[in-house]
Scaffold this motif. Sequence first.
Motif, PDB file in Angstrom:
ATOM      1  N   THR A 151       8.526   2.814  -4.791  1.00  0.00           N
ATOM      2  CA  THR A 151       9.116   2.728  -6.492  1.00  0.00           C
ATOM      3  C   THR A 151       7.748   3.366  -7.231  1.00  0.00           C
ATOM      4  OG1 THR A 151       8.019   0.529  -6.537  1.00  0.00           O
ATOM      5  CG2 THR A 151      10.414   0.631  -6.029  1.00  0.00           C
ATOM      6  N   VAL A 152       6.955   4.142  -6.413  1.00  0.00           N
ATOM      7  CA  VAL A 152       5.513   4.775  -7.071  1.00  0.00           C
ATOM      8  C   VAL A 152       6.221   6.013  -8.039  1.00  0.00           C
ATOM      9  CG1 VAL A 152       5.442   6.586  -5.329  1.00  0.00           C
ATOM     10  CG2 VAL A 152       3.404   5.318  -6.423  1.00  0.00           C
ATOM     11  N   ALA A 153       7.196   6.308  -7.988  1.00  0.00           N
ATOM     12  CA  ALA A 153       7.878   7.558  -8.962  1.00  0.00           C
ATOM     13  C   ALA A 153       7.154   7.409 -10.305  1.00  0.00           C
ATOM     14  CB  ALA A 153       9.221   7.718  -8.786  1.00  0.00           C
ATOM     15  N   PHE A 187      -3.738   5.471   4.756  1.00  0.00           N
ATOM     16  CA  PHE A 187      -4.717   6.392   3.811  1.00  0.00           C
ATOM     17  C   PHE A 187      -5.104   5.440   2.800  1.00  0.00           C
ATOM     18  CE2 PHE A 187      -6.169   8.780   0.482  1.00  0.00           C
ATOM     19  CZ  PHE A 187      -7.231   9.652   0.999  1.00  0.00           C
ATOM     20  N   VAL A 188      -4.091   4.793   2.124  1.00  0.00           N
ATOM     21  CA  VAL A 188      -4.498   3.901   1.089  1.00  0.00           C
ATOM     22  C   VAL A 188      -5.307   2.619   1.601  1.00  0.00           C
ATOM     23  CG1 VAL A 188      -3.451   2.378  -0.394  1.00  0.00           C
ATOM     24  CG2 VAL A 188      -2.372   4.452  -0.068  1.00  0.00           C
ATOM     25  N   GLU A 189      -4.957   2.108   2.735  1.00  0.00           N
ATOM     26  CA  GLU A 189      -5.718   0.885   3.020  1.00  0.00           C
ATOM     27  C   GLU A 189      -6.877   1.269   3.505  1.00  0.00           C
ATOM     28  OE1 GLU A 189      -3.179  -1.487   6.056  1.00  0.00           O
ATOM     29  OE2 GLU A 189      -1.605  -0.879   4.840  1.00  0.00           O
ATOM     30  N   HIS A 230      -6.244  13.049  -6.223  1.00  0.00           N
ATOM     31  CA  HIS A 230      -5.176  13.686  -5.462  1.00  0.00           C
ATOM     32  C   HIS A 230      -4.088  12.751  -5.389  1.00  0.00           C
ATOM     33  CE1 HIS A 230      -5.847  10.045  -3.108  1.00  0.00           C
ATOM     34  NE2 HIS A 230      -7.063  10.026  -3.219  1.00  0.00           N
ATOM     35  N   HIS A 231      -2.961  13.235  -4.746  1.00  0.00           N
ATOM     36  CA  HIS A 231      -1.534  12.669  -4.664  1.00  0.00           C
ATOM     37  C   HIS A 231      -1.035  11.595  -4.198  1.00  0.00           C
ATOM     38  CE1 HIS A 231      -1.014  14.420  -0.878  1.00  0.00           C
ATOM     39  NE2 HIS A 231       0.066  14.476  -0.927  1.00  0.00           N
ATOM     40  N   ILE A 232      -2.008  10.943  -3.553  1.00  0.00           N
ATOM     41  CA  ILE A 232      -1.729   9.456  -2.721  1.00  0.00           C
ATOM     42  C   ILE A 232      -2.192   8.366  -3.637  1.00  0.00           C
ATOM     43  CG2 ILE A 232      -2.039   8.098  -0.802  1.00  0.00           C
ATOM     44  CD1 ILE A 232      -2.213  10.858   0.729  1.00  0.00           C
ATOM     45  N   ALA A 278       0.795  -1.216   0.052  1.00  0.00           N
ATOM     46  CA  ALA A 278       0.018   0.050   0.021  1.00  0.00           C
ATOM     47  C   ALA A 278       1.057   1.349   0.218  1.00  0.00           C
ATOM     48  CB  ALA A 278      -0.895   0.012   1.188  1.00  0.00           C
ATOM     49  N   PHE A 279       2.207   1.126   0.623  1.00  0.00           N
ATOM     50  CA  PHE A 279       3.205   2.155   0.641  1.00  0.00           C
ATOM     51  C   PHE A 279       4.266   1.479  -0.277  1.00  0.00           C
ATOM     52  CE2 PHE A 279       7.235   3.334   2.748  1.00  0.00           C
ATOM     53  CZ  PHE A 279       7.148   4.681   2.452  1.00  0.00           C
ATOM     54  N   ASP A 280       4.447   2.272  -1.391  1.00  0.00           N
ATOM     55  CA  ASP A 280       5.720   1.556  -2.019  1.00  0.00           C
ATOM     56  C   ASP A 280       6.419   2.771  -2.479  1.00  0.00           C
ATOM     57  OD1 ASP A 280       7.087   0.627  -4.157  1.00  0.00           O
ATOM     58  OD2 ASP A 280       5.574  -0.996  -4.494  1.00  0.00           O
ATOM     59  N   ASP A 308      -2.873   4.492  -5.298  1.00  0.00           N
ATOM     60  CA  ASP A 308      -3.031   3.049  -4.830  1.00  0.00           C
ATOM     61  C   ASP A 308      -2.153   2.490  -5.714  1.00  0.00           C
ATOM     62  OD1 ASP A 308      -3.474   0.381  -4.331  1.00  0.00           O
ATOM     63  OD2 ASP A 308      -5.834   0.824  -4.405  1.00  0.00           O
ATOM     64  N   PRO A 309      -0.964   1.580  -5.421  1.00  0.00           N
ATOM     65  CA  PRO A 309      -0.110   0.938  -6.176  1.00  0.00           C
ATOM     66  C   PRO A 309      -0.815  -0.412  -6.741  1.00  0.00           C
ATOM     67  CG  PRO A 309       0.997   1.548  -4.015  1.00  0.00           C
ATOM     68  CD  PRO A 309      -0.455   1.691  -3.811  1.00  0.00           C
ATOM     69  N   ALA A 310      -2.057  -0.524  -6.162  1.00  0.00           N
ATOM     70  CA  ALA A 310      -2.639  -1.781  -6.898  1.00  0.00           C
ATOM     71  C   ALA A 310      -3.344  -1.415  -8.198  1.00  0.00           C
ATOM     72  CB  ALA A 310      -3.691  -2.344  -5.710  1.00  0.00           C
ATOM     73  N   GLU A 338      -5.660  18.159   0.298  1.00  0.00           N
ATOM     74  CA  GLU A 338      -5.124  19.223   0.306  1.00  0.00           C
ATOM     75  C   GLU A 338      -4.335  19.370  -1.040  1.00  0.00           C
ATOM     76  OE1 GLU A 338      -3.039  21.477   4.066  1.00  0.00           O
ATOM     77  OE2 GLU A 338      -2.174  19.501   3.307  1.00  0.00           O
ATOM     78  N   ARG A 339      -3.627  18.285  -1.600  1.00  0.00           N
ATOM     79  CA  ARG A 339      -2.727  18.329  -2.817  1.00  0.00           C
ATOM     80  C   ARG A 339      -3.550  17.454  -3.907  1.00  0.00           C
ATOM     81  NH1 ARG A 339       3.307  19.018  -2.514  1.00  0.00           N
ATOM     82  NH2 ARG A 339       3.717  18.089  -0.449  1.00  0.00           N
ATOM     83  N   TYR A 340      -4.397  18.124  -4.735  1.00  0.00           N
ATOM     84  CA  TYR A 340      -5.057  17.505  -5.731  1.00  0.00           C
ATOM     85  C   TYR A 340      -5.594  18.597  -6.836  1.00  0.00           C
ATOM     86  CZ  TYR A 340      -9.211  20.064  -3.750  1.00  0.00           C
ATOM     87  OH  TYR A 340      -9.967  21.190  -3.158  1.00  0.00           O
TER      88      TYR A 340
HETATM   89  P1  ADP Z   1       2.468  14.700   1.776  1.00  0.00           P
HETATM   90  O1  ADP Z   1       3.479  14.717   0.916  1.00  0.00           O
HETATM   91  O2  ADP Z   1       1.220  15.390   1.640  1.00  0.00           O
HETATM   92  O3  ADP Z   1       2.983  14.635   3.157  1.00  0.00           O
HETATM   93  P2  ADP Z   1       2.270  11.566   1.929  1.00  0.00           P
HETATM   94  O4  ADP Z   1       3.243  11.624   3.017  1.00  0.00           O
HETATM   95  O5  ADP Z   1       1.082  10.702   2.015  1.00  0.00           O
HETATM   96  O6  ADP Z   1       1.739  13.276   1.763  1.00  0.00           O
HETATM   97  O7  ADP Z   1       3.263  11.551   0.571  1.00  0.00           O
HETATM   98  C1  ADP Z   1       2.668  11.595  -0.614  1.00  0.00           C
HETATM   99  C2  ADP Z   1       3.704  11.414  -1.631  1.00  0.00           C
HETATM  100  O8  ADP Z   1       4.397  10.265  -1.777  1.00  0.00           O
HETATM  101  C3  ADP Z   1       3.042  11.608  -3.134  1.00  0.00           C
HETATM  102  O9  ADP Z   1       3.018  13.145  -3.358  1.00  0.00           O
HETATM  103  C4  ADP Z   1       4.087  10.918  -3.890  1.00  0.00           C
HETATM  104  O10 ADP Z   1       5.176  11.733  -4.224  1.00  0.00           O
HETATM  105  C5  ADP Z   1       4.166   9.578  -3.012  1.00  0.00           C
HETATM  106  N1  ADP Z   1       3.291   8.600  -2.991  1.00  0.00           N
HETATM  107  C6  ADP Z   1       1.998   8.469  -3.681  1.00  0.00           C
HETATM  108  N2  ADP Z   1       1.425   7.281  -3.306  1.00  0.00           N
HETATM  109  C7  ADP Z   1       2.392   6.641  -2.777  1.00  0.00           C
HETATM  110  C8  ADP Z   1       2.377   5.357  -2.021  1.00  0.00           C
HETATM  111  N3  ADP Z   1       1.195   4.701  -2.185  1.00  0.00           N
HETATM  112  N4  ADP Z   1       3.509   4.978  -1.298  1.00  0.00           N
HETATM  113  C9  ADP Z   1       4.475   5.715  -1.457  1.00  0.00           C
HETATM  114  N5  ADP Z   1       4.574   7.117  -1.849  1.00  0.00           N
HETATM  115  C10 ADP Z   1       3.520   7.475  -2.451  1.00  0.00           C
END
Ligand code: ADP
Length: 323
Positions: free
Chosen positions: A96-98, A274-276, A238-240, A92-94, A242-244, A227-229
């Motif tokens: 290599t999401v870049a 947040f993802v989970e 938004h910016h988070i 859920a956190f990954d 789901d790696p699935a 906030e960031r969308y």
């Molecule tokens: P913020 O950057 O607002 O503090 P987060 O700590 O949740 O929020 O980090 C979000 C940032 O992490 C995104 O802008 C992106 O660069 C990266 N990211 C997005 N989704 C994931 C994910 N599922 N796992 C790891 N990194 C992610």
Amino acid sequence: RWYEERRASSSSTNFLMNTFVSQTVYGPHREEAVAAVVERLRQFESVYSLYKDSSQVEAINRNAGVAPVEVDAEVFTLIARAKALSEESGGAFDITVAPLSLLWDITGKNPRVPAQGEIDQALALVDYRDILLDEERGTVMLRRPGQKLDLGAIAKGYACAVAGQVYRQQGVESAVLSIGGNVYTVGHQPGGKPFDIGVSAPVKDRTELLGTLHADGMVISTSGAYERYFEVDGRRYHHIFDPATGWPAQSDLLSVTVISQDGALADAMSTALFVEGLDGIKENLDREEFSLLAVDATGAVYLSDNIRDDFVLTDENYHLADA
Ligand code: ADP
Ligand code: MG
Ligand code: MG
């Protein structure tokens, strides 16, 4: 005199690590400490940035599928930690999401909704198991060309702990630091009271707070979709991710706040949970290494038992979920 010196404070706001860093430091060593933290975070930024050509993370990305890259021990440790947390969160956190975060560019200059084909291509490159760590040589390599690390979800919380070391070295006993909303407190207020940390309501540009929290000596990290969308045709992206799926996470939560002495853990877990979603929150409310404060889509606030007495809900649009 001594009393006044202890209560005096220095504040600063700087743009570092692509975000706002603000500090308030109390006591005799305040000015040196503020400057030392700025200096240390500048150095941190130059090593970890995804965008600076000279950064070690950039070097790892450039050499994906090509060659292992030797990095500083500190960089190695953080990447190894992030890989372990990626594993623990079931991906859920990954980090290599870049390829996805660069494709969508939500926090950049040209955000857009990519075609599904582009998303599939980027998604195929996202897999923390392809981070190859050689502890003996101190090298990191990404297995396949095109793969990239993005430490954006862990670096700011981790940097709070790095700043904490600097404060200790400088003899600081009382300070509050915020790195892009990741808040860290050292000790308590000079008068002896704990710091009141404002927890934002999960609504954009809202000045009111959800509530206040006492958490001396802790890092407090929040992740949310509010906030960031950017918006197209009335839909919010938004910016988070789901790696699935490769799409912004369709969470049933508005925000997740994680409180821990371990800044990297607080930041990574806030993103992972947040993802989970709410199920993940319920499973993790009683963890020893961190405490949780999460808001679901109905406005219910979930709290770990061990912070129930430290949080005061002040926004009447929300209510505490049943214990
Ligand atoms: P913020 O950057 O607002 O503090 P987060 O700590 O949740 O929020 O980090 C979000 C940032 O992490 C995104 O802008 C992106 O660069 C990266 N990211 C997005 N989704 C994931 C994910 N599922 N796992 C790891 N990194 C992610
Ligand atoms: Mg995070
Ligand atoms: Mg964060």
